[in-house]
Scaffold this active site. Structure first.
Site, short mmCIF file in Angstrom:
data_model
loop_
_atom_site.label_atom_id
_atom_site.label_comp_id
_atom_site.label_asym_id
_atom_site.label_seq_id
_atom_site.Cartn_x
_atom_site.Cartn_y
_atom_site.Cartn_z
N GLU A 1 38.06 44.00 39.75
CA GLU A 1 38.40 42.65 39.29
C GLU A 1 39.87 42.34 39.56
O GLU A 1 40.36 41.27 39.25
CB GLU A 1 38.11 42.52 37.79
CG GLU A 1 36.64 42.34 37.46
CD GLU A 1 35.76 43.47 37.95
OE1 GLU A 1 36.04 44.63 37.59
OE2 GLU A 1 34.82 43.21 38.72
N ASN B 1 31.86 46.04 43.61
CA ASN B 1 31.96 44.72 44.22
C ASN B 1 33.18 44.60 45.14
O ASN B 1 34.20 45.20 44.89
CB ASN B 1 32.05 43.66 43.12
CG ASN B 1 33.29 43.83 42.26
OD1 ASN B 1 33.40 44.79 41.54
ND2 ASN B 1 34.24 42.92 42.38
N ASP C 1 29.11 39.73 42.16
CA ASP C 1 29.61 40.92 41.46
C ASP C 1 28.49 41.91 41.18
O ASP C 1 28.46 42.54 40.13
CB ASP C 1 30.32 40.53 40.15
CG ASP C 1 30.91 41.74 39.45
OD1 ASP C 1 31.48 42.60 40.13
OD2 ASP C 1 30.80 41.84 38.20
#
Lengths: 209, 591
Positions: B192, B276, B318
Site C-alpha cells: 500500500e 498487489n 488489490d
C-alpha cells in the site's frame, strides 16, 4: 611580544618555581624533556581553554509562548494557556477546498481516510491525541508524532499547511459551518463537513500498543 | 537445552506409541505432538495427527489456562509448541514469550525486540504479526520495523538481529518466517506504500543475508536465470519485471511477500505468493505488472526461480496472491498429480501442478463479478470488462472486495477427509479510481473503496471444499468475516474462531458445530494443537480482534466514514457492538 616567546617565558617561570624543592636529577630530567613539552604545549593550551560562563545564555530560537499546549495539566494556580492562534482559512470555503485537495495529494487520505481513519487515527471524531487547536494540528503535521505520524517538515508550504489544518478541523465541525465544504465529487463517503455537528473536542490517550 | 531435548524426546516417544494405536489409516502421518511452525509442517496443511479430541467428546472441551499478552492489537500469530514450552509473538511491539507448559503457562522468559514506534504508521492493516518459527534450538521471527530476530529457544537470549528493510520507504514485516536448510526466508509488507517486494534468505547461524529475490525489476534482481521454466507463454521473455510496467514503475511496484511459504522437499522448491502491484489504481500502471499477484517456485538454497504463475496479471482490485499454497498430491482426472492447492483472494480455488506451474483447475468458491473464470489454455484469468476501474467513476458491486474471498487467514487440509477447510469472507465493494501521488513512505493507493456483504449474503463463511470434485461439501455462515486460521486433526475435528469471539470445534465430515466457547475478544489468530507434558491433547488460540477486518475496533476507527480502513470499515460498522480489544491466549483441553 609574539605568542611563542610569551609561552617560553611562562614555561621558564613554571620550571623555576618547581625547581626550588626538587632534587637535581629530576630537574635535569625535566630539562631534557623540555623540547617535547614545547612541542606539546600549544596543544595543551588549546585543550585547557576555560568554559565561558555567562549569566544569560542566548536560547534557541523556539519561544515558549509560541508553542502549542498539548496537555490539560498545568501545575500551579495560574493556568497560562497558550494563546489561541486563529486560522483565517477556517472562514474561507476556497481555502478549505484547497486544504482537502492537498490532504489528498499529500496522501493524508491514505492513512486517515476521509476522516474515519485507518492506519492513522480518525479525524472526524471528538478524540484528539495531540490537540485540536489549529496550532496543535499544525504542529502535529510539521513535527510528526512518535507512534507513526510522519513529520512533514519542509515538505509542504506554509500556506498549504494552514489550509490542510482548516480542512482537518472541518471534519469534526470545528470550523465555520458556512464555509466548510458541502459536497464531495467522489464515492459517497463521510457526511460533508458542513453537515457535521460541531464537536466537543477532548484530549484522548496515546495509542495503546 | 537438555531439558528441552529431553522433553522433546519424551513427547516424541509418546507420539510414536500413540501413533501405533491411533493411526491405523495409512494416509495419516505420525505426529510428534508438537507444533513448531505456524503452518504445522512444510506442506502447510495445518493438520495434526492427534486424535484424543474426537467428534464424540469435543463437547467436553474446557479452558485449561489463559495468558494475557499485554497487547491490545490484532492477534494473528500461531502459538508454537516445542517440548514443554509454548512460544507466542505479539503484535507490535512484537514481544516474544516462552511459556512453561508444565506450569499452566507461567512465563519462562520474555524477549522484547523494541521495534521503532514509528513503524506503526506504515503498517497498512493493523500492527499484526503472524508468528514465529522454531528450528534447531532457535526461534525466528520478524519485527514490524523490518528486523529478523533469532532467539535462543531455551534462554530467550538474542542470538542475532538483522535489519532487512526500511520503514521510511513504507516497508514493514508481518509475516512468519520459514526456515529451510538453515535459510530463514522472510518477505516484506508495504504494497500500500509502493515499496518494492522481495523475499530474502537470512543465514540461520550468522544472520547474514544469503540472497534476495525481488518481485519486480530486471531478471538478475528477481533471481530469474537459466533454471526458470514457467509453464505459460506470457511468463517467458527477458526482464518481464521491467517490460510489463510503465517506465521505471517497477521500482515502486509493490508485489510484496507477506504471506505464507510452503516447501516441497522432494523437489527442493519453496512456493510463495506475491502481493498487489504498487498503486491500487490499475489505470496508472498498464501492463501485466510482473511479478505481482502470482506464485513463485524457487530453490531455497540459491533463490533461483523455477517457475511462476500469475493469478492476476494487471491486478485491478488489490487481489494479492500471497495465500498459502498447500503441498498435497491429488487425484486429477484419474491420476495422482503433485499439486499445490490454493484458495486465492480472487475467489477461485486453484489446483496447480507444482512441478510446472500449470493450472489444473480454478473453481469459484464465492460469488464473483470481478472476473469471468480462468482460461485453462493460457492460464489467464478473464477480467469482467464491465467492472474495469476508471478514474472518477464509481464501479459498483465488485466481488470479491479488496481483501478477496479469502485473505491471509490460512486453510487446513485433512488427509483423512480429503477436504480443504477454508475460513473466509464474503464481501463486495464499490471501487473508484482517483489520482495517486507517490511520496516515499506514504500510502500509494489511488482508489476510494467501500465494502459490504456480497450479493446479500452473510459476510463470512467457514467451509469444507473438495478440490477433486471441485465443490463445496458443507459451509457454516458467519455474520462477520472469518478472519481466523483453522486446523484439522486426526480426530476429525476442525477448529476456527469468529470475530465476535467464539472459538468453535466442528465435525470435519459434516460441518456440525460440536462445541463453542466465547473468548474475551474477537478471534483472528491461528489455532494450534499439541500434546502437553501430561500426555493430553490441548488446543490453543489467541483471542484479540484487529487486523484489516478488525481495525475498526483495534484502531478506534470512525465508521461514519465508509472509506475508513481502506473501505473495510463500512462492512464492519457493527463490530464494535459485538467485541472490544483484547489480547489473551486460551488453551483448551478435555477434562
Amino acid at each position: 611580544m609574539n605568542q611563542e616567546s610569551k609561552t617560553k617565558r611562562m614555561v621558564g617561570t613554571a620550571l623555576r618555581f618547581r625547581s626550588h624543592g626538587v632534587a637535581h636529577p629530576t630537574q635535569s630530567f625535566v630539562r631534557s624533556c623540555m623540547p617535547y613539552f614545547l612541542v606539546l604545549l600549544p596543544f595543551l593550551f588549546f585543550s585547557c581553554e576555560r568554559e565561558e560562563r555567562t549569566l544569560v545564555v542566548q536560547p534557541p530560537s523556539a519561544q515558549e509562548a509560541s508553542l502549542p499546549q498539548v496537555s490539560d495539566l498545568a501545575p500551579g494556580p495560574q493556568h497560562n494557556k497558550a494563546p489561541s492562534v486563529s486560522n483565517p482559512d477556517e472562514n474561507n470555503s476556497w481555502m478549505m477546498a484547497e486544504g482537502k485537495r492537498f490532504y489528498e495529494a499529500y496522501n493524508c487520505v491514505g492513512c486517515h481516510a476521509h476522516g474515519g481513519g485507518g492506519m492513522g487515527p480518525p479525524l472526524m471524531d471528538e478524540k484528539w491525541i495531540y490537540g485540536h487547536e489549529p496550532q496543535q494540528v499544525y504542529a502535529t503535521i510539521v513535527e510528526g508524532r512518535p507512534n507513526g505520524m510522519p513529520s512533514f517538515r519542509g515538505k509542504i508550504s506554509n500556506d498549504q499547511l494552514w489550509e490542510i489544518v482548516a480542512y482537518v478541523r472541518s471534519l469534526s465541525g470545528l470550523t465555520n459551518q458556512w464555509a466548510a465544504n458541502a459536497r464531495d465529487d467522489h464515492i459517497k463517503g463521510a457526511p460533508p463537513p458542513n453537515s457535521v455537528p460541531e464537536g466537543t473536542p477532548h484530549n484522548s490517550s496515546e495509542p495503546q500498543p | 537445552m537438555l531439558n528441552l531435548l529431553l522433553g522433546f524426546a519424551s513427547i516424541a516417544c509418546a507420539a510414536v506409541m500413540l501413533a501405533g494405536v491411533a493411526f491405523a489409516q495409512p494416509s495419516t502421518p505420525a505426529d510428534d505432538g508438537q507444533w513448531t511452525m505456524p503452518a504445522k509442517n512444510f506442506e502447510n496443511t495445518r493438520y495434526s495427527g492427534l486424535d484424543q479430541i474426537k467428534i464424540n467428546n469435543a463437547r467436553d472441551l474446557r479452558v485449561a489456562w489463559t495468558f494475557s499478552t499485554g497487547v491490545n492489537k490484532g492477534q494473528e500469530a500461531a502459538p508454537l509448541v516445542v517440548g514443554d514450552s509454548m512460544y507466542v509473538v505479539t503484535p507490535y511491539p512484537n514481544i516474544l514469550y516462552a511459556l512453561d507448559l508444565k506450569q499452566n503457562g507461567a512465563v519462562k522468559w520474555k524477549f522484547e525486540p523494541e521495534p521503532a514506534a514509528a513503524a506503526q504508521g506504515v503498517a497498512c492493516c493493523d500492527v499484526v504479526n503472524r508468528g514465529c518459527f522454531f528450528d534447531k534450538g532457535k526461534i525466528f521471527f520478524n519485527t514490524l520495523d523490518d528486523n529478523v530476530c533469532a532467539v535462543d529457544a531455551n534462554s530467550g537470549k538474542l542470538l542475532w538481529k538483522t535489519k532487512v528493510g526500511e520503514i521510511n520507504k513504507g516497508e514493514t514485516m508481518t509475516m512468519a518466517p520459514l526456515v529451510v536448510h538453515d535459510k530463514v526466508l522472510v518477505g516484506n509488507s508495504g504494497g500500500e506504500f509502493g515499496v518494492r517486494g522481495w523475499l530474502t534468505a537470512v543465514d540461520a547461524n550468522s544472520g547474514k543475508i544469503a540472497w534476495r529475490g525481488y518481485s519486480t525489476g530486471p531478471d538478475a534482481d528477481c533471481l530469474i536465470g537459466s533454471e526458470f521454466k514457467p509453464f505459460y507463454e506470457s511468463d517467458r521473455g527477458k526482464d518481464l519485471g521491467v517490460k510489463s510496467w510503465p517506465p521505471d514503475h517497477w521500482q515502486i511496484g509493490g508485489a510484496t511477500v507477506w504471506g505464507w511459504i510452503s516447501y516441497d522437499a522432494a523437489q527442493n522448491l519453496i512456493f510463495y505468493g506475491t502481493a498487489n502491484p504498487g498503486t491500487w489504481n490499475p489505470e496508472l500502471r498498464p501492463g501485466d505488472n510482473k511479478w505481482a499477484c502470482g506464485v513463485f517456485a524457487r530453490n531455497p538454497d540459491t533463490g533461483q526461480a523455477r517457475w511462476f504463475y500469475q493469478w492476476n496479471p494487471h491486478d485491478e482490485f488489490d487481489h494479492d496472491g500471497v495465500n498459502e499454497n498447500i503441498v498435497v498430491d491429488l487425484q486429477v482426472d484419474g491420476r495422482t498429480r503433485k499439486t499445490l492447492l490454493a484458495a486465492q483472494r480472487n475467489g477461485y480455488v486453484y489446483v496447480l501442478d507444482r512441478t510446472t506451474g500449470e493450472v489444473l483447475s480454478a473453481t469459484p468458491f464465492i460469488r464473483i463479478t470481478a472476473s469471468k473464470g480462468v482460461d485453462l489454455k493460457t492460464g489467464r484469468i478473464i477480467p469482467n470488462e464491465e467492472k474495469k476501474p476508471q478514474i472518477g467513476k464509481v464501479i459498483r458491486d465488485v466481488a470479491p472486495a479488496s481483501p478477496g474471498a479469502k485473505d491471509w487467514q490460512p486453510c487446513a487440509w485433512s488427509p483423512r477427509t480429503h477436504l480443504l477447510y477454508i475460513p473466509h469472507q464474503n464481501l463486495a465493494m464499490d471501487y473508484e479510481g482517483v489520482e495517486a501521488s507517490y511520496i516515499e513512505g506514504t500510502p500509494y493507493l489511488g482508489v476510494n473503496v467501500k465494502m459490504y456483504g456480497n450479493g446479500g449474503g452473510k459476510r463470512g463463511e467457514y467451509c469444507a471444499w473438495d478440490p477433486v470434485q471441485k465443490k463445496k461439501v458443507w459451509a457454516i455462515e458467519e455474520d462477520f468475516p472469518v478472519w481466523s486460521g483453522t486446523l484439522a486433526t486426526a480426530g476429525d475435528v476442525t477448529f476456527y474462531g469468529t470475530m465476535d469471539g467464539w472459538f468453535k470445534a466442528v465435525n470435519a465430515k459434516t460441518g456440525e458445530v460440536l462445541w463453542q466457547f466465547k473468548t474475551g475478544s474477537g478471534i483472528i489468530g491461528q489455532p494450534t494443537t499439541f500434546l502437553g507434558p501430561d500426555g493430553k491433547q490441548y488446543v490453543a488460540v489467541l483471542s484479540g480482534v484487529g487486523g484489516w477486518a478488525g481495525a475498526v475496533v483495534s484502531g478506534d476507527l470512525d465508521a461514519r466514514d465508509p472509506t475508513a480502513a481502506l473501505g473495510f470499515a463500512n462492512a464492519m460498522k457493527d463490530l464494535p457492538q459485538h467485541t472490544a480489544k483484547g489480547g489473551t491466549l486460551y488453551v483448551f483441553a478435555l477434562p
